[in-house]
Design a protein around this motif. Structure first.
Motif, PDB file in Angstrom:
ATOM      1  N   ALA A 383      -2.727 -13.746  -7.334  1.00  0.00           N
ATOM      2  CA  ALA A 383      -2.866 -14.817  -9.087  1.00  0.00           C
ATOM      3  C   ALA A 383      -3.397 -16.183  -8.876  1.00  0.00           C
ATOM      4  O   ALA A 383      -2.979 -16.509  -8.194  1.00  0.00           O
ATOM      5  N   PRO A 384      -4.216 -15.814 -10.120  1.00  0.00           N
ATOM      6  CA  PRO A 384      -4.627 -17.862  -9.798  1.00  0.00           C
ATOM      7  C   PRO A 384      -3.035 -18.846  -9.910  1.00  0.00           C
ATOM      8  O   PRO A 384      -2.238 -18.784 -10.906  1.00  0.00           O
ATOM      9  N   GLY A 385      -3.512 -19.626  -8.818  1.00  0.00           N
ATOM     10  CA  GLY A 385      -2.743 -21.053  -9.039  1.00  0.00           C
ATOM     11  C   GLY A 385      -2.354 -21.669  -9.496  1.00  0.00           C
ATOM     12  O   GLY A 385      -3.823 -22.440 -10.274  1.00  0.00           O
ATOM     13  N   PRO A 386      -2.275 -23.582  -8.660  1.00  0.00           N
ATOM     14  CA  PRO A 386      -2.517 -24.532  -9.407  1.00  0.00           C
ATOM     15  C   PRO A 386      -3.931 -25.008  -8.239  1.00  0.00           C
ATOM     16  O   PRO A 386      -3.716 -24.141  -6.986  1.00  0.00           O
ATOM     17  N   ASP A 387      -4.768 -25.554  -9.560  1.00  0.00           N
ATOM     18  CA  ASP A 387      -5.681 -26.031  -8.029  1.00  0.00           C
ATOM     19  C   ASP A 387      -6.445 -25.498  -7.471  1.00  0.00           C
ATOM     20  O   ASP A 387      -6.857 -25.458  -6.756  1.00  0.00           O
ATOM     21  N   GLY A 388      -6.785 -24.183  -8.313  1.00  0.00           N
ATOM     22  CA  GLY A 388      -7.558 -23.269  -7.242  1.00  0.00           C
ATOM     23  C   GLY A 388      -6.495 -22.497  -6.277  1.00  0.00           C
ATOM     24  O   GLY A 388      -7.236 -21.506  -6.471  1.00  0.00           O
ATOM     25  N   ALA A 389      -5.964 -22.634  -6.068  1.00  0.00           N
ATOM     26  CA  ALA A 389      -4.982 -21.827  -5.253  1.00  0.00           C
ATOM     27  C   ALA A 389      -4.977 -20.490  -5.530  1.00  0.00           C
ATOM     28  O   ALA A 389      -4.922 -19.729  -7.000  1.00  0.00           O
ATOM     29  N   ARG A 390      -4.813 -19.861  -5.153  1.00  0.00           N
ATOM     30  CA  ARG A 390      -3.531 -18.172  -5.408  1.00  0.00           C
ATOM     31  C   ARG A 390      -2.491 -18.009  -4.514  1.00  0.00           C
ATOM     32  O   ARG A 390      -1.832 -18.774  -3.837  1.00  0.00           O
ATOM     33  N   VAL A 391      -2.456 -17.755  -5.649  1.00  0.00           N
ATOM     34  CA  VAL A 391      -0.474 -17.065  -5.540  1.00  0.00           C
ATOM     35  C   VAL A 391      -0.457 -15.705  -5.299  1.00  0.00           C
ATOM     36  O   VAL A 391      -1.011 -14.972  -5.953  1.00  0.00           O
ATOM     37  N   GLY A 392      -0.183 -15.503  -3.239  1.00  0.00           N
ATOM     38  CA  GLY A 392      -0.246 -14.126  -3.456  1.00  0.00           C
ATOM     39  C   GLY A 392       1.229 -13.161  -3.820  1.00  0.00           C
ATOM     40  O   GLY A 392       2.312 -14.058  -3.717  1.00  0.00           O
ATOM     41  N   LEU A 393       1.056 -11.859  -3.686  1.00  0.00           N
ATOM     42  CA  LEU A 393       2.090 -10.875  -4.078  1.00  0.00           C
ATOM     43  C   LEU A 393       2.260 -10.444  -2.940  1.00  0.00           C
ATOM     44  O   LEU A 393       1.529  -9.758  -2.224  1.00  0.00           O
ATOM     45  N   GLY A 394       4.053 -10.074  -3.101  1.00  0.00           N
ATOM     46  CA  GLY A 394       3.612  -8.924  -1.701  1.00  0.00           C
ATOM     47  C   GLY A 394       3.660  -7.881  -1.774  1.00  0.00           C
ATOM     48  O   GLY A 394       3.760  -7.056  -2.639  1.00  0.00           O
ATOM     49  N   GLU A 395       2.841  -7.631  -0.522  1.00  0.00           N
ATOM     50  CA  GLU A 395       2.436  -5.883  -0.924  1.00  0.00           C
ATOM     51  C   GLU A 395       3.879  -4.787  -0.934  1.00  0.00           C
ATOM     52  O   GLU A 395       4.767  -5.377  -0.586  1.00  0.00           O
ATOM     53  N   VAL A 396       3.212  -3.542  -1.605  1.00  0.00           N
ATOM     54  CA  VAL A 396       4.174  -2.506  -1.484  1.00  0.00           C
ATOM     55  C   VAL A 396       3.116  -1.844  -0.704  1.00  0.00           C
ATOM     56  O   VAL A 396       2.450  -1.290  -1.117  1.00  0.00           O
ATOM     57  N   THR A 397       4.084  -1.201   0.342  1.00  0.00           N
ATOM     58  CA  THR A 397       2.931   0.212   1.212  1.00  0.00           C
ATOM     59  C   THR A 397       4.500   1.258   1.389  1.00  0.00           C
ATOM     60  O   THR A 397       5.472   1.041   1.717  1.00  0.00           O
ATOM     61  N   GLY A 398       3.859   2.535   1.663  1.00  0.00           N
ATOM     62  CA  GLY A 398       4.668   3.148   1.350  1.00  0.00           C
ATOM     63  C   GLY A 398       3.571   4.501   2.133  1.00  0.00           C
ATOM     64  O   GLY A 398       2.253   5.031   1.980  1.00  0.00           O
ATOM     65  N   ARG A 399       4.539   5.370   3.343  1.00  0.00           N
ATOM     66  CA  ARG A 399       3.655   6.179   3.739  1.00  0.00           C
ATOM     67  C   ARG A 399       4.607   7.938   3.366  1.00  0.00           C
ATOM     68  O   ARG A 399       5.607   7.969   2.760  1.00  0.00           O
ATOM     69  N   VAL A 400       3.078   8.873   3.511  1.00  0.00           N
ATOM     70  CA  VAL A 400       3.902  10.196   2.676  1.00  0.00           C
ATOM     71  C   VAL A 400       4.438  10.783   3.780  1.00  0.00           C
ATOM     72  O   VAL A 400       3.618  10.760   5.081  1.00  0.00           O
ATOM     73  N   VAL A 401       5.347  11.179   4.359  1.00  0.00           N
ATOM     74  CA  VAL A 401       5.792  12.251   5.008  1.00  0.00           C
ATOM     75  C   VAL A 401       6.586  13.780   4.338  1.00  0.00           C
ATOM     76  O   VAL A 401       6.140  13.685   3.620  1.00  0.00           O
ATOM     77  N   PRO A 402       5.674  14.548   5.392  1.00  0.00           N
ATOM     78  CA  PRO A 402       5.956  15.646   5.011  1.00  0.00           C
ATOM     79  C   PRO A 402       7.621  16.626   4.755  1.00  0.00           C
ATOM     80  O   PRO A 402       8.760  15.217   4.638  1.00  0.00           O
ATOM     81  N   THR A 403       7.763  18.025   3.904  1.00  0.00           N
ATOM     82  CA  THR A 403       9.548  17.813   2.691  1.00  0.00           C
ATOM     83  C   THR A 403      10.027  18.069   4.179  1.00  0.00           C
ATOM     84  O   THR A 403       9.186  18.564   5.675  1.00  0.00           O
ATOM     85  N   ALA A 404      11.000  17.359   3.841  1.00  0.00           N
ATOM     86  CA  ALA A 404      12.106  18.069   5.435  1.00  0.00           C
ATOM     87  C   ALA A 404      12.876  19.724   5.078  1.00  0.00           C
ATOM     88  O   ALA A 404      12.376  20.027   4.582  1.00  0.00           O
TER      89      ALA A 404
END
Lengths: 404, 404
Positions: A383-404
C-alpha cells in the motif's frame, strides 16, 4: 547492520511495524513480535528491557490482549515501538532482541472469535453472476447494491500462512448427473481477500455506527478463502456455502495496524444506488484502502487485484454486521470477499481467471483450470505509505496436499 | 428433605444429572453445577469434599475442561456424581453443597467455539418450501435428501436461557416495494431446536466417521434460533441467512449428557433415498433421540414438536460437517434445525404455525402472527428415561424487548 539499518525503501521499514506471534529459534514459547525488514523484534522482551508499561500487552502468546486494549493503547504502543527501533539511544538494548525472520516460527497471530466473509467486489459479483446465471437480466442479485452481503464462516479452521491445505472431499453433482458422487474436490479454488481484525468488543443489542469503525478495528491481513466450487455448487441452496469453504481459510502471519495505512485511505467507487442512513458513507472519511494485491501460483503471478475497487468498505461491513444488535468480540475476523478489478488480469479467483475452467491459465509448469495437488498459492500486497514509501502486507501462502 | 429426597418421578432425579454453570447466592464466582430436582449441587465443592480426582474438571468456571476430557472421563464423572447424590454415606458431606435453583444465577454453560445450524426436519423444510415456493414441483430442494443442509451462525451471540432478546433492526423489502426500508423486524420468529455440544476436538484434515459420534459429542441442550423472517428474506440470496439470525441464539442453561438419554435413542425415519457411505446409518446404532418438545408463548403451549421425526441425525450432521476435513473444537455447538412434526400442532416456528402470518394463533392475551415486544417464549422437553421415568431437559426461555 540490520535490523536498525533497514534499507531505505524497505516495505517493512519502521513506518510499517506489523504485529505477529512467533516462537524464537529452538523454543515453543509464543510471544508477540513486530516485523522490521527481514527481522522480528521480540516486542515483550523489548518492553521489559526498556521498562515500558506495555509489556503486559506484548509479552503474551496472542495479540488478543493488545487487540482488546483499544485505540489509545494501540497508538501509544505503536509510538513506543517506533521509538525503540529508530532512536539510537535504544539500539544497544533493543538490537539483541531481534531474530532473523527466517529462523522463527510464525503462528496464528490471534484467537479468532467469529469469522464472517463478505462479497463486496462488484466486479467479482458480476463475474460470478455472468458465469452461473448467464441468462439473468442483471448479473447482480437485487439486494447487492443495498447491503454488503455476507455470511458466517468457520473460525476453527482459520490457519496461518504456511499451513498446508488438505484437498477437501465432499458431495458434488452436476445438473445432468442422476445422483451426487463423493470424492476429493476437482474444482479447488482460491479467493484473494483482505481480512479485518476486530479489537474492541461492542455491546449486545447496540449497533456500531459507520464512524466508529476505527475504534473497533485494529488492523488488517491478507486472507485466502479457499473454496471447493463443486462442493459449494451442490450444497449452497438455500442456506449458503458450508463445506465448500469450511475446510480452511488462510491468513497472513502479520497484522498491519490501520495506523500504518493512513496514506492508503481512498474513497470507494461512486455509489450508484441511494444507501440507507446506517450505510451512507457520503459524509464519512474515506473508507476505502488502496492495497495492491498480487496472486501467485507456484511463484508465477497470475493476477493483481486492486482493493481500491471494492464497492463496500470495511466500515460499512462493520456497521451492517452489527445493525441488528449483533455484538463484536475481540478477535472477530471479517473478510472483504474476493477482490477483483475490472480487467482480466485483476481477478481474485481461478473461477473468474479461467471463466469456470473454460479458459485455462498457461503457467510455466503447465495449464491450470483449478488447483492441482502440490500447487502453492501466495497472496502478497503493498500500500502507499508516507513519503513515497511502500507499506508491505505480510504474505499468505499455502500448499495444496492430497486428501488424507 | 431435598435434595436427596427428590420426589419419585421427578424428571430431574438422579437418573438425569445435567450440567450447568452457576454462581451461588451473593457471589459472582462461576462454577460447574449439577441439577437435582429443584436444587443445584456445587459439583467442584463436592469433589473437593469427597477427595475426588475430578475436582480439576468440576471446580471450573465453564464446562469446557469437562467437555474436553473425553468419553471415559464423562462416564467416570457421571458415575461418581450419581454416587455422591444417592449413597447415604455421602449425605452429610454433600447436602450442604446444594443450593436452591431459585437462588442461583445460571450462566452460559460453555464457551462456544463454532456454531453451526442445520435444517434436518423434513416436515419443516417442506412447510418452508410450500410457503415460499408454492409453485415448485417439489417442496424440497434437490440436495435435501442427499446431505444435511447446514450453515455457520454467530457464536458470539449465543446467550443463556433467561437473557432478554432485543428485537433486531434491519433492511426488508417486499417484492413489490421499490426499495428496501429500514426498521425493527416486523416478522420476529422462533425456531425450536435441539443443540449438540462437542467435547473432544478432531484433527484438521481428518473426517469424523458416523460411528465416532459419541466419542466427540458430550450432550445436548434446547436451542431457540430466533429469526427475523423479513430481514432474512431480503438478504439470504445467494449466501444464506446472516443478520436475520445473528442477533441472538438462546440455549438452555443445562446440558444433558448423552449418557442420560440411553433409553431415548430411537431409529430415525425410513430413508427414502440411498445415502453416500459416509452418511449411511443403516448399520449404525439408532441415531435418533425421542425428545418431546413443548413451545410456549407467554406460558401458553402452542406446539409440541417431536424430535424423533428428524430426518437427519446428530451423528450424520457431525459426519457431514467434518467430511471435508474441517476440524472440531471443544465447545462447538450445532443446532438440529427447526423441529417440526407432521401435524399442525407439532410445528416449531410461528412461520409454520401461522402459515407465514395467514392464520394467526389465538392466545389468551390476543392473536399472534409473529412475536410482539414483551412476549416470552419458552421451550421445554422431556425424554423417556430408565424404568418409565422421564428425563427433563432444561428449558430455554427468552423475552422480546424493543429495539434499543
Amino acid at each position: 547492520m540490520p535490523p536498525f539499518d533497514v534499507p531505505e525503501g524497505d516495505p517493512f521499514g519502521p513506518h510499517n511495524l506489523p504485529y505477529g506471534v512467533f516462537s524464537p529459534p529452538g523454543s515453543s514459547e509464543r510471544t508477540v513480535g513486530v516485523r522490521l525488514g527481514d527481522h522480528v523484534l521480540d516486542a515483550g522482551a523489548a518492553a521489559h528491557a526498556l521498562g515500558s508499561p506495555y509489556a503486559s500487552l506484548l509479552a503474551r502468546p496472542t495479540l488478543n490482549p493488545l487487540l482488546a486494549a483499544g485505540r489509545t493503547a494501540w497508538s501509544d504502543v505503536r509510538r513506543a515501538l517506533t521509538a525503540w527501533v529508530t532512536v539510537p539511544a535504544h539500539r544497544e538494548a533493543v538490537e539483541p532482541l531481534f531474530h532473523p525472520l527466517s529462523e522463527v516460527t510464525l503462528h496464528l497471530p490471534f484467537e479468532v472469535a467469529d469469522y464472517v466473509d463478505f462479497y463486496a467486489s462488484e466486479n467479482h459479483a458480476r463475474n460470478v453472476g455472468r458465469i452461473f446465471r448467464p441468462d439473468a437480466a442483471d448479473s447482480l442479485t437485487p439486494n447487492w447494491k443495498h447491503l454488503p452481503i455476507g455470511y458466517h464462516g468457520r473460525s476453527g479452521t482459520v490457519v496461518v500462512s504456511g499451513t498446508d491445505v488438505v484437498r477437501p472431499s465432499g458431495q458434488r453433482k452436476a445438473p445432468a448427473d442422476p445422483a451426487p458422487v463423493f470424492g476429493p474436490s476437482v474444482r479447488l479454488d482460491i479467493e484473494a481477500e483482505v481480512g479485518f481484525v476486530v479489537g474492541v468488543p461492542s455491546e449486545h443489542g447496540r449497533p456500531v455506527p459507520l464512524g466508529d469503525f476505527r475504534d473497533h478495528v485494529f488492523g488488517l491481513c491478507l486472507l485466502n478463502d479457499w473454496s471447493a466450487r463443486d462442493i459449494q455448487a451442490w450444497e449452497y441452496v438455500p442456506l449458503g456455502p458450508f463445506l465448500g469453504k469450511s475446510f480452511a481459510t488462510s491468513v497472513s502471519a502479520w497484522i498491519t495496524p490501520l495506523d500504518a495505512l493512513e496514506q492508503a485511505r481512498t474513497a470507494p467507487p461512486e455509489r450508484t444506488h441511494a444507501l440507507l442512513p446506517y450505510l451512507d458513507d457520503a459524509d464519512e472519511e474515506p473508507g476505502g484502502y488502496d492495497l495492491r494485491i498480487s496472486v501467485a501460483v507456484n511463484g508465477h503471478v497470475v493476477s493483481e487485484p486492486p482493493f481500491s475497487t471494492m464497492y463496500w468498505t470495511a466500515a460499512q461491513q462493520l456497521a451492517h454486521m452489527t445493525v441488528n444488535g449483533a455484538s463484536l468480540r475481540t478477535g472477530d475476523l471479517y473478510g472483504s470477499g474476493t477482490v477483483s478489478g475490472p480487467t482480466e488480469r485483476e481477478r481474485g479467483s481461478l473461477l473468474e481467471l479461467t471463466w469456470n475452467g473454460r479458459d485455462p491459465l498457461e503457467l510455466p509448469d503447465g495449464k491450470r483450470t483449478f488447483l492441482e495437488d502440490g500447487d502453492t498459492v501466495t497472496l502478497s500486497a503493498w500500500a502507499p505509505g508516507p513519503d513515497g514509501a511502500r507499506v508491505g502486507l505480510g504474505e499468505v501462502t499455502g500448499r495444496v496436499v492430497p486428501t488424507a
